[in-house]
Motif scaffolding. Structure first.
Motif, PDB file in Angstrom:
ATOM      1  N   ALA A  11       0.825  -1.216   0.000  1.00 35.75           N
ATOM      2  CA  ALA A  11       0.000   0.000   0.000  1.00 35.75           C
ATOM      3  C   ALA A  11       0.857   1.262   0.000  1.00 35.75           C
ATOM      4  N   THR A  12       1.940   1.254   0.748  1.00 34.90           N
ATOM      5  CA  THR A  12       2.807   2.437   0.810  1.00 34.90           C
ATOM      6  C   THR A  12       3.440   2.717  -0.548  1.00 34.90           C
ATOM      7  N   LEU A  16       2.370   6.070  -2.523  1.00 32.42           N
ATOM      8  CA  LEU A  16       3.426   7.059  -2.758  1.00 32.42           C
ATOM      9  C   LEU A  16       3.664   7.310  -4.242  1.00 32.42           C
ATOM     10  N   LEU A  17       3.779   6.262  -5.021  1.00 26.79           N
ATOM     11  CA  LEU A  17       4.058   6.431  -6.447  1.00 26.79           C
ATOM     12  C   LEU A  17       2.953   7.231  -7.139  1.00 26.79           C
ATOM     13  N   ILE A  18       1.710   6.886  -6.865  1.00 27.52           N
ATOM     14  CA  ILE A  18       0.600   7.580  -7.513  1.00 27.52           C
ATOM     15  C   ILE A  18       0.488   9.014  -6.993  1.00 27.52           C
ATOM     16  N   ASP A  19       0.607   9.195  -5.683  1.00 26.64           N
ATOM     17  CA  ASP A  19       0.458  10.536  -5.111  1.00 26.64           C
ATOM     18  C   ASP A  19       1.601  11.456  -5.539  1.00 26.64           C
ATOM     19  N   LEU A 119      -9.054   4.586  -3.236  1.00 23.84           N
ATOM     20  CA  LEU A 119      -9.699   3.460  -3.903  1.00 23.84           C
ATOM     21  C   LEU A 119      -8.711   2.673  -4.762  1.00 23.84           C
ATOM     22  N   VAL A 120      -7.947   3.359  -5.590  1.00 20.08           N
ATOM     23  CA  VAL A 120      -6.988   2.681  -6.467  1.00 20.08           C
ATOM     24  C   VAL A 120      -5.907   1.966  -5.654  1.00 20.08           C
ATOM     25  N   THR A 121      -5.404   2.628  -4.618  1.00 18.55           N
ATOM     26  CA  THR A 121      -4.397   2.001  -3.749  1.00 18.55           C
ATOM     27  C   THR A 121      -4.970   0.742  -3.113  1.00 18.55           C
ATOM     28  N   THR A 122      -6.200   0.825  -2.652  1.00 17.30           N
ATOM     29  CA  THR A 122      -6.856  -0.323  -2.020  1.00 17.30           C
ATOM     30  C   THR A 122      -7.031  -1.466  -3.010  1.00 17.30           C
ATOM     31  N   ILE A 123      -7.520  -1.161  -4.190  1.00 23.23           N
ATOM     32  CA  ILE A 123      -7.754  -2.211  -5.190  1.00 23.23           C
ATOM     33  C   ILE A 123      -6.445  -2.910  -5.547  1.00 23.23           C
ATOM     34  N   ILE A 124      -5.420  -2.140  -5.854  1.00 21.09           N
ATOM     35  CA  ILE A 124      -4.132  -2.740  -6.230  1.00 21.09           C
ATOM     36  C   ILE A 124      -3.560  -3.559  -5.078  1.00 21.09           C
ATOM     37  N   THR A 125      -3.579  -3.002  -3.872  1.00 19.90           N
ATOM     38  CA  THR A 125      -3.041  -3.722  -2.712  1.00 19.90           C
ATOM     39  C   THR A 125      -3.822  -5.001  -2.459  1.00 19.90           C
TER      40      THR A 125
END
Length: 135
Positions: A11-12, A16-19, A119-125
């Motif tokens: 998740a980190t 981080l990458l997206i943000d 949402l995107v971070t959650t889905i990918i994780t």
């Protein structure tokens, strides 16, 4: 314990990458134009690290672990939407309520961004963890 570390790391990295792409490239001019008078010339690393650790910890405890425990992707998505809107809303709506001339445009964009990023971070994780680490 191992599950928590793996979830936290995935998740980190994703968050981080997206943000950083959003803040450093995609929205940089927008924030400069709208909030330039408030933006510091000096980056403060410690508060940034505290924010990212706190946010991802909350995501882990309040969204990912309950969703994985329930084995419900749909429920995890709902938790992510609520968490993203609540956390980014706390920041932006407080600023809008208390600061003179805080732009409504930034409030709306940040609420959409924060909710979407969560949402995107959650889905990918969730998908990466279920696919590669859950036994």
């Amino acid at each position: 314990m191992k599950k928590n570390v793996i979830l936290f790391m995935i998740a980190t990295i994703v968050f981080l990458l997206i943000d950083l792409l959003w803040l450093g490239v995609l929205s940089k001019d927008l924030y400069q134009e709208q909030l330039g008078h408030l933006i510091s010339n000096e980056f403060k690393l410690i508060p940034a690290v505290i924010f990212y650790v706190a946010f991802v910890t909350g995501l882990l405890v309040l969204v990912l672990k309950p969703g994985l425990k329930e084995k419900s992707f749909k429920q995890t998505i709902l938790y992510a939407l609520i968490y993203g809107f609540a956390t980014y809303g706390a920041y932006d709506l407080t600023n809008y309520a208390t600061m003179q001339d805080f732009p409504l445009l930034i409030v709306v964009i940040d609420l959409i961004w924060g909710t979407s990023l969560t949402l995107v971070t959650t889905i990918i994780t969730y998908v990466v963890y279920r696919r590669f680490f859950e036994k």
